[in-house]
Design a protein around this motif. Sequence first.
Motif, mmCIF file in Angstrom:
data_model
loop_
_atom_site.group_PDB
_atom_site.id
_atom_site.type_symbol
_atom_site.label_atom_id
_atom_site.label_comp_id
_atom_site.label_asym_id
_atom_site.label_seq_id
_atom_site.Cartn_x
_atom_site.Cartn_y
_atom_site.Cartn_z
ATOM 1 N N ALA A 165 -2.665 6.709 4.126
ATOM 2 C CA ALA A 165 -2.796 5.254 4.257
ATOM 3 C C ALA A 165 -4.267 4.866 4.427
ATOM 4 O O ALA A 165 -4.719 3.871 3.854
ATOM 5 C CB ALA A 165 -1.968 4.754 5.432
ATOM 6 N N ILE A 166 -5.006 5.661 5.188
ATOM 7 C CA ILE A 166 -6.442 5.398 5.354
ATOM 8 C C ILE A 166 -7.163 5.601 4.032
ATOM 9 O O ILE A 166 -8.022 4.796 3.650
ATOM 10 C CB ILE A 166 -7.016 6.291 6.469
ATOM 11 N N LEU A 167 -6.811 6.672 3.319
ATOM 12 C CA LEU A 167 -7.416 6.941 2.014
ATOM 13 C C LEU A 167 -7.147 5.798 1.030
ATOM 14 O O LEU A 167 -8.011 5.449 0.220
ATOM 15 C CB LEU A 167 -6.885 8.265 1.451
ATOM 16 N N PRO A 202 -5.277 -2.117 5.150
ATOM 17 C CA PRO A 202 -5.952 -2.950 6.157
ATOM 18 C C PRO A 202 -5.601 -2.485 7.572
ATOM 19 O O PRO A 202 -4.491 -2.013 7.812
ATOM 20 C CB PRO A 202 -5.399 -4.352 5.894
ATOM 21 N N ARG A 203 -6.552 -2.623 8.475
ATOM 22 C CA ARG A 203 -6.370 -2.133 9.844
ATOM 23 C C ARG A 203 -5.107 -2.704 10.493
ATOM 24 O O ARG A 203 -4.358 -1.978 11.149
ATOM 25 C CB ARG A 203 -7.597 -2.476 10.670
ATOM 26 N N LEU A 252 1.085 13.675 6.658
ATOM 27 C CA LEU A 252 -0.131 13.084 6.111
ATOM 28 C C LEU A 252 -0.038 11.579 5.849
ATOM 29 O O LEU A 252 -0.889 11.025 5.157
ATOM 30 C CB LEU A 252 -0.523 13.802 4.817
ATOM 31 N N ALA A 253 0.977 10.934 6.386
ATOM 32 C CA ALA A 253 1.148 9.500 6.119
ATOM 33 C C ALA A 253 -0.072 8.699 6.562
ATOM 34 O O ALA A 253 -0.567 7.847 5.822
ATOM 35 C CB ALA A 253 2.415 8.977 6.800
ATOM 36 N N ARG A 254 -0.575 8.964 7.748
ATOM 37 C CA ARG A 254 -1.730 8.201 8.244
ATOM 38 C C ARG A 254 -2.989 8.481 7.423
ATOM 39 O O ARG A 254 -3.648 7.540 6.974
ATOM 40 C CB ARG A 254 -1.963 8.482 9.729
ATOM 41 N N PRO A 255 -3.348 9.758 7.180
ATOM 42 C CA PRO A 255 -4.536 9.993 6.348
ATOM 43 C C PRO A 255 -4.410 9.404 4.937
ATOM 44 O O PRO A 255 -5.388 8.892 4.382
ATOM 45 C CB PRO A 255 -4.660 11.516 6.295
ATOM 46 N N THR A 279 0.833 -1.204 0.000
ATOM 47 C CA THR A 279 0.000 0.000 0.000
ATOM 48 C C THR A 279 0.866 1.253 0.000
ATOM 49 O O THR A 279 0.591 2.206 -0.735
ATOM 50 C CB THR A 279 -0.935 -0.006 1.228
ATOM 51 N N GLY A 280 1.908 1.246 0.803
ATOM 52 C CA GLY A 280 2.810 2.403 0.867
ATOM 53 C C GLY A 280 3.516 2.668 -0.458
ATOM 54 O O GLY A 280 3.734 3.814 -0.840
#
Length: 144
Positions: free
Chosen positions: A123-125, A129-130, A118-121, A58-59
């Motif tokens: 990744a959520i976008l 997976p949780r 903004l790495a977390r937002p 994902t990253g």
Amino acid sequence: MEKSMDKNDFTQGSIVSKLLRFMIPIFGALVLQAMYGAVDILVVGQFGTTAGISGVSTGSGIVNLLTFTVTGLTMGVTIVMGQYLGEKRPEKVGQVVGGAIWLFFVLSFVIAALMLILARPLAILMQAPREALDLTVLYVRICG
């Protein structure tokens, strides 16, 4: 010197071979960038967990999006340079190169800061997976 200029002059003669010589290094750089993520996935697959593989996968999408966007901007700079060379105004090329250096210098700091913040937002976008969310955020921040 004149013969060297004719060899690289896109305004005269056959453009196909000149365009291929111009395109191959750019294409190679884009392939290497894509392979960077693939190698990361192979290494994490060998030594990490499935959550780690998912995080890197994902990253890599986020990092590739930014890399390819910046590559597109550099192509825009080469277009402007080509216009000035075609207009026989080489003195303007230096200004374009200088401006591009400053633009990408500043842009590198902005992108690095945004990737850290903004790495977390992101990744959520990207619907990480949780169980892989924290690893995705870590990978994006490291690459940033």
